[in-house]
Design an enzyme around this catalytic site. Sequence first.
Site, PDB file in Angstrom:
ATOM      1  N   ASP A  10      -6.640   2.215 -25.766  1.00 39.33           N
ATOM      2  CA  ASP A  10      -7.259   1.985 -24.465  1.00 39.33           C
ATOM      3  C   ASP A  10      -7.339   3.257 -23.650  1.00 39.33           C
ATOM      4  O   ASP A  10      -6.544   4.179 -23.824  1.00 39.33           O
ATOM      5  CB  ASP A  10      -6.443   0.962 -23.656  1.00 39.33           C
ATOM      6  CG  ASP A  10      -6.714  -0.462 -24.094  1.00 39.33           C
ATOM      7  OD1 ASP A  10      -7.761  -0.695 -24.710  1.00 39.33           O
ATOM      8  OD2 ASP A  10      -5.866  -1.323 -23.818  1.00 39.33           O
ATOM      9  N   ARG A  45      -0.591  -7.731 -21.628  1.00 35.47           N
ATOM     10  CA  ARG A  45      -1.419  -7.395 -22.794  1.00 35.47           C
ATOM     11  C   ARG A  45      -0.741  -6.367 -23.698  1.00 35.47           C
ATOM     12  O   ARG A  45      -1.158  -6.183 -24.844  1.00 35.47           O
ATOM     13  CB  ARG A  45      -2.789  -6.902 -22.355  1.00 35.47           C
ATOM     14  CG  ARG A  45      -2.778  -5.584 -21.633  1.00 35.47           C
ATOM     15  CD  ARG A  45      -4.136  -5.270 -21.005  1.00 35.47           C
ATOM     16  NE  ARG A  45      -5.206  -5.317 -21.977  1.00 35.47           N
ATOM     17  CZ  ARG A  45      -5.514  -4.314 -22.794  1.00 35.47           C
ATOM     18  NH1 ARG A  45      -4.783  -3.197 -22.771  1.00 35.47           N
ATOM     19  NH2 ARG A  45      -6.512  -4.404 -23.639  1.00 35.47           N
ATOM     20  N   GLU A  64       1.634  -8.431   8.590  1.00 41.43           N
ATOM     21  CA  GLU A  64       1.696  -7.005   8.897  1.00 41.43           C
ATOM     22  C   GLU A  64       2.557  -6.224   7.909  1.00 41.43           C
ATOM     23  O   GLU A  64       2.321  -5.060   7.644  1.00 41.43           O
ATOM     24  CB  GLU A  64       2.236  -6.805  10.318  1.00 41.43           C
ATOM     25  CG  GLU A  64       2.247  -5.358  10.796  1.00 41.43           C
ATOM     26  CD  GLU A  64       0.854  -4.757  10.883  1.00 41.43           C
ATOM     27  OE1 GLU A  64       0.744  -3.532  10.806  1.00 41.43           O
ATOM     28  OE2 GLU A  64      -0.120  -5.536  11.007  1.00 41.43           O
ATOM     29  N   PRO A  95       0.808  -1.228   0.000  1.00 40.85           N
ATOM     30  CA  PRO A  95       0.000   0.000   0.000  1.00 40.85           C
ATOM     31  C   PRO A  95       0.837   1.272   0.000  1.00 40.85           C
ATOM     32  O   PRO A  95       0.341   2.340  -0.363  1.00 40.85           O
ATOM     33  CB  PRO A  95      -0.822  -0.111   1.298  1.00 40.85           C
ATOM     34  CG  PRO A  95      -0.809  -1.553   1.654  1.00 40.85           C
ATOM     35  CD  PRO A  95       0.517  -2.075   1.167  1.00 40.85           C
TER      36      PRO A  95
END
Length: 265
Positions: free
Chosen positions: A185, A170, A132, A105
């Site tokens: 895209d 991709r 953790e 994160p």
Amino acid sequence: MRIDVLTLFPEMCEGVFGSSILGKARENGHVTINTVNFRDYSDNKHQTVDDYPYGGGGGMVLKPQPIFAAVEDLVAKAAAERLADNESEESLQEAVKPRVILMCPQGERFSQKKAEELAQESHLIFVCGHYEGYDERIREHLVTDELSIGDYVLTGGELPAMTVVDSVVRLLPGVLGNEMSAVTDSFSTGLLEYPHYTRPAQFRDWKVPDVLISGHHANIEVWRREQALKRTLERRPDLLEHVELSKEDIKLIERLKNETDGTHA
């Protein structure tokens, strides 16, 4: 490209990596994707990979030893494979220095630009954590990148890693049937993608825009650009700050803003 995913739960990944576009890319030799359980690299008889944090606190922290050992082994194997294929010394040096990506994160927010950057590499190693967090020495002395797919916390790094792998693979040459698909895209041009339609030309009371069935390719391109700008302005106006806009684009955006202001007046 070679991709190695270090995880305590390889079974989570194989369904995704073996299906759809990713599965075909593997079958056709565009990419090699390996899932590796780094518990196998633990140097103790119980194969533990985590321990209590120094200084106290809740949760468990991933130990450096298994992850360092796994990455170093994978780098050595990749180099040996290149050497066996009689590749040049330059190629071998590239193989020894893969991008080692920590999914967490705290990392850089993943983007299409980052996907395009990673798609230029020959070897990626993803480290998927649990518990953790990671021993800080993994961040400081092993990884080259830290990536996050959003401002939220998941139970592990597998889902984020699979997301990044899908986004990168991709983009590899030959993976998509239509090479223009990746170019147009959303986010690849800096804008959200324009609307798409297919047959029938009329479904219930809803018709396909006349310009798309006109056969006039220049007008179609103008319409698509306008629709991409309109959709981006409505849904992600922040993206417009980073896009190179023509004079025509700027005029259109001003007109769209005025129309919106008039509607809300």
